[in-house]
Design a protein around this motif. Sequence first.
Motif, short mmCIF file in Angstrom:
data_model
loop_
_atom_site.label_atom_id
_atom_site.label_comp_id
_atom_site.label_asym_id
_atom_site.label_seq_id
_atom_site.Cartn_x
_atom_site.Cartn_y
_atom_site.Cartn_z
N THR A 1 -2.01 -54.48 -16.84
CA THR A 1 -3.16 -54.37 -15.87
C THR A 1 -3.62 -55.84 -15.31
OG1 THR A 1 -5.08 -55.11 -17.66
CG2 THR A 1 -4.01 -52.90 -17.84
N LEU A 2 -4.39 -55.57 -14.38
CA LEU A 2 -4.74 -57.00 -13.63
C LEU A 2 -6.06 -57.80 -14.71
CD1 LEU A 2 -5.15 -56.44 -9.95
CD2 LEU A 2 -3.68 -57.90 -11.02
N LYS A 3 -6.50 -57.14 -15.54
CA LYS A 3 -7.48 -57.48 -16.38
C LYS A 3 -7.32 -59.07 -16.69
CE LYS A 3 -10.92 -56.48 -19.96
NZ LYS A 3 -10.99 -57.88 -20.48
N ALA B 1 -7.97 -61.30 -13.70
CA ALA B 1 -9.28 -61.18 -13.39
C ALA B 1 -10.09 -62.10 -14.54
CB ALA B 1 -9.65 -59.72 -13.45
N MET C 1 -6.51 -54.54 -5.31
CA MET C 1 -6.63 -54.17 -6.90
C MET C 1 -7.64 -55.19 -7.47
SD MET C 1 -2.83 -53.35 -7.36
CE MET C 1 -2.56 -53.15 -9.20
N ASP D 1 -11.06 -54.43 -6.52
CA ASP D 1 -11.45 -53.23 -7.23
C ASP D 1 -12.02 -53.52 -8.73
OD1 ASP D 1 -11.88 -51.75 -5.17
OD2 ASP D 1 -9.82 -50.70 -5.58
N GLU D 2 -10.92 -54.36 -9.43
CA GLU D 2 -10.95 -54.65 -10.80
C GLU D 2 -12.32 -55.47 -11.15
OE1 GLU D 2 -8.84 -54.22 -13.57
OE2 GLU D 2 -10.07 -55.30 -14.63
#
Length: 633
Positions: A430-432, A435, A535, A538-539
């Motif tokens: 995930t991009l978490k 981020a 993305m 959005d995250e």
Amino acid sequence: MKSPRSLRIKPEDVTTVKGLDKLIYKAEEEGVELAWHRFMKQQPQCGFGLLGICCRNCAMGPCRINPFGGEPSRGVCGATADTIVARNLIRMIAAGAAAHSDHARDILYVFRDVAWGRNKAYKITDPEKLKWLAGKLGIKTVGRSIMDVAKDVAAVLEKEFGKQDEEPLALVKALAPRKRLAVWLKAGICPRNIDREIVEIMHRTHMGVDADPVSLIAQGARAALADGWSGSMMATLLSDILFGTPKPVKATANLGVLKEDYVNIIVHGHNPLLSMKIVEAAMSKEMQELARKYGAKGVNVAGMCCTGNEVLMRLGVPIAGSMLMQELAIVTGAVEAIVADYQCIMPALVTVAQCYHTKLITTEKKAKIPGALHIEFDPARADECAREIVRIAIENYQNRVPEKVFIPKEKVELVAGFSVEAILSALGGTLKPLADALRSGVIKGVVGIVGCNNPKVKHTYGHVELTKELIKRDILVVGTGCWAIAAALHGLLTPKAASMAGPGLRKLCAKLGIPPALHMGSCVDCSRMLLLLGMLADELGVDISDLPVAGSAPEWMSEKAVSIGTYFVASGVLVHLGVVPPVLGSEKVTKILTEDLEAIVGARFYVETDPKKAAEYIAEYIEEKRRRLGWPV
Ligand code: SF4
Ligand code: MSK
């Protein structure tokens, strides 16, 4: 014939790449003229052209505007500098968007023929990506054969070039963040049809049509968005589906990747349809054996420019160099064939090749060069075409002149292949983590660097200095095209390069095992950056224009780069240009681009020829974005 002393180049003035000095001297000794020599001969370049205030859009002209405020202040038709500059600029966008999107169309036709069983030379290599794309386009995938899904996807994508309604493009609707879509709809710049936006630019800029710089630039933005979010996006997605989505891959860069005792083939241009097949054919047992029959140890393929990036990202094929190195590759005397598709192929290659045994082989109906050997590429007979070309290269080995061979030893290791999927996988799915790293300030921001080489800038200096200055400030750099090659040539694409980064970025790189500068692909793969930005926005629950990110084209030259820069700005990203665009002849257009766009799309252009100053400015801009988000700076 040796070049006259007055026209000799000091290699240290024109390039920062190791090993090129010897080849530049060799070229001069052997009477070979290079782009840098021709650039010198062009001095001083036309001031009207540099300012963008010449017009030859009709036969009452050509017209020029007095840049000092005197007469003539208008063209014969009455067009002002504002009109002329804006028209010229958006014609550049039209050409750039056309180049990317026509490349996409070529890939789409092959994809469609594969889906319908009419082309057996290619196959669906990444069905998961096809299903993902189908899902985004609202096409049912469950319980259906992959070829049926492909047929439906092809049908939707075909309409991107020809649908006649006012609705946003399908890929724009499917992939752009909602907040951005709303910005474009409000500004009236949401693209409807790739070809139509380009045609509309040509219509509006015809004599006696649109004279308003604001509405001209708005149409330029619309065509650029059609390129980024649909044309280039389609080229990337379909290339991944046909050839595989890139994963991190180790390889080498610089002209030292050429091998003395091998048949050397360079693939040059942009479209992977042929270059992937050339690599396949060259590596076949049949061709390796044929090469040995001709006295070579085998066949070696290396890439140049973006088709080089395509085969590097997917197959780990070494990359010989960036745009300004194409002539020097021939000067090594060790290249049997340069196989070109389209874009960034200098017509001068014919003249350089005549001084050696190298064959310049053009392959595209729409990209012929007088004096080159033309072997038309037919995707339905792709393997046959590739074998024929490789055979010609092998047979040419016997014509090599040993005394003329000099391959610089220099080559550098690199890691390429950072598609969005590869970045996500490095982050654990995930991009978490990215981020979080951004939010907490472990890294301060992300900058995408793109674009070309240009003899107006010391070769690779702009790319490399900017990259080093940014990573030092804990800003992650991602990029494509000739930036990626420049970064590779200077060792910036290895995890080891993280030692040059600031403490936060260094830590992140060590944790993920990634370089501080990520090779995301070829020019059309700037679309990967758009996806990543969307993305990330959005995250984090924000618009792209809120993110601490920026873009840069430090050494740009091509009209494609103008389209890329414009779609990034229209997508909400500040874009730095290291080469002054031909707009300074109009204060109004300059102001629209560097100030007014901010209020409409949340971003603008910024021009600075010094990469160190640019890095400082970009870092401050990113800091300001962080402050506005309430993040630590
Ligand atoms: Fe001159 Fe106007 Fe014709 Fe351009 S369109 S060449 S400015 S008369
Ligand atoms: S090859 S367009 S010089 S990046 Fe894509 Fe390089 Fe620019 Fe060509």
